[in-house]
Design a protein around this motif. Sequence first.
Motif, short mmCIF file in Angstrom:
data_model
loop_
_atom_site.label_atom_id
_atom_site.label_comp_id
_atom_site.label_asym_id
_atom_site.label_seq_id
_atom_site.Cartn_x
_atom_site.Cartn_y
_atom_site.Cartn_z
N VAL A 1 0.87 -1.18 0.00
CA VAL A 1 0.00 0.00 0.00
C VAL A 1 0.91 1.23 0.00
O VAL A 1 1.75 1.38 0.88
CB VAL A 1 -0.93 0.04 1.23
N LYS A 2 0.73 2.10 -0.98
CA LYS A 2 1.53 3.32 -1.07
C LYS A 2 0.68 4.53 -0.74
O LYS A 2 -0.50 4.60 -1.07
CB LYS A 2 2.12 3.46 -2.48
N SER A 3 1.33 5.50 -0.08
CA SER A 3 0.62 6.72 0.31
C SER A 3 1.63 7.84 0.49
O SER A 3 2.82 7.59 0.77
CB SER A 3 -0.17 6.50 1.60
N ASP A 4 1.16 9.07 0.35
CA ASP A 4 2.04 10.23 0.57
C ASP A 4 2.29 10.46 2.05
O ASP A 4 3.29 11.09 2.42
CB ASP A 4 1.41 11.49 -0.04
N ARG A 5 1.39 9.96 2.91
CA ARG A 5 1.52 10.14 4.35
C ARG A 5 1.26 8.83 5.07
O ARG A 5 0.28 8.14 4.79
CB ARG A 5 0.53 11.20 4.85
N LEU A 6 2.14 8.51 6.01
CA LEU A 6 1.97 7.27 6.77
C LEU A 6 0.94 7.43 7.88
O LEU A 6 0.35 6.44 8.32
CB LEU A 6 3.31 6.85 7.39
N ASP A 7 0.73 8.65 8.36
CA ASP A 7 -0.20 8.87 9.47
C ASP A 7 -1.60 9.25 9.02
O ASP A 7 -2.45 9.60 9.84
CB ASP A 7 0.35 9.93 10.41
N ALA A 8 -1.88 9.18 7.71
CA ALA A 8 -3.21 9.49 7.21
C ALA A 8 -4.16 8.33 7.52
O ALA A 8 -3.84 7.18 7.24
CB ALA A 8 -3.17 9.77 5.71
N LEU A 9 -5.31 8.64 8.10
CA LEU A 9 -6.25 7.59 8.48
C LEU A 9 -6.72 6.79 7.27
O LEU A 9 -6.89 5.57 7.35
CB LEU A 9 -7.46 8.21 9.19
N SER A 10 -6.93 7.46 6.14
CA SER A 10 -7.38 6.76 4.94
C SER A 10 -6.35 5.75 4.47
O SER A 10 -6.68 4.64 4.05
CB SER A 10 -7.67 7.77 3.82
N SER A 11 -5.07 6.11 4.55
CA SER A 11 -4.01 5.20 4.14
C SER A 11 -3.90 4.02 5.09
O SER A 11 -3.71 2.87 4.68
CB SER A 11 -2.67 5.94 4.07
N LEU A 12 -4.01 4.29 6.39
CA LEU A 12 -3.93 3.23 7.39
C LEU A 12 -5.11 2.27 7.25
O LEU A 12 -4.96 1.06 7.46
CB LEU A 12 -3.88 3.83 8.79
#
Length: 365
Positions: free
Chosen positions: A185-196
């Motif tokens: 899973v790739k994301s610009d932010r590790l602490d974003a709830l949507s990414s988590l």
Amino acid sequence: MILTQVSEQQNIRPYKVPILTRIISRIYSELLDLKWWLLSLFTAAFFAISWILFRFAGETEITESLTTYIYFAATTASTVGYGDMSPQTQTGRLIAAFWFFPGALLVFSAFLGRLAGGMVERIRRMADGLGSYEKLKGATVIVGYHRDHTPVMIENLIAGQDGDKDIVLLTKNSDVDLPEGIKLVKSDRLDALSSLKRAAIAEAEKVMVYAGSDAETFNTCLAIRELNEKLHIAAFFEDRDTARRAAKLAGLEAIVSNASEALVRAAQDPGAGKVLKALSAANVGATIYSATVNAQTDTSALKLALDASNATLICVSQDGGHDFAFAPFPPLVKEGSAFFYLCQKRLSAQQIAGGFGGGHVSITV
């Protein structure tokens, strides 16, 4: 002259596209994208018109019931053609040859292409880290990627035999090297709830956080705790004070680099550094594992049970895991306490309980 130009400009009305033209344009756009709703509409219309044509042609066998017609249409469209049912009249055969056969093949190919295209797109998004594992339960999640450390962490997870069947990696890196079977899973932010959420945190069993900085690790741990209050979090910090605060506020197990301690041990006791490294790796020699007793247990009996499986009791963690008792051990291990042992591989709850000489002892691994 100026007044005339102003008057002419005021009389100009914006050109309005006719409603029918806009509808046709929208349908054409949807058709190019092969939208499901439009494809289903055309399919229903085609088979309805075909039924009417066959009915007027006198093909009573094909059109006598909806089940029979669906069977005929399916075998024809899929080119299976069992041969047990076909048009009998001259008109029916002409309708089948010039209308139904090519139309059914076109519809079947369109559905197959749309379905295959959707599956390929989904697989591609998953492979690129753009997919979602939000409904995945019991996963082991790694947050953050380090080229030199993350592959080793995954290797140890698999070797640790703790049921880490589904491993999900959440990372900001565009270039990662992962073993086969690891979900990305790739994301610009590790602490974003949507990414988590996409990384299956809400239903995960355990998570390891190793971000680029202590601040990012701290924020990520707080966000994880917001999504899952019972999840076991292990996080790496460079600073001991930050690790202490994170452990208190986010209820996690903070890991701080012990390089200085290992360096002293290696200097004072040659080879100690290699031993410490081996004890931490699940794929090198004996490793430290843990389990929990679900009822008050005699420590001597626990030691004998471990000895039966060639394991050695190292320490007992009681009183909420804040204190660790090494030898000499307390005479009793309290209910809900964890104990740590050294063994070549992780022991199952049945293996440990079986070493108590037939006594019923409940163990959680």
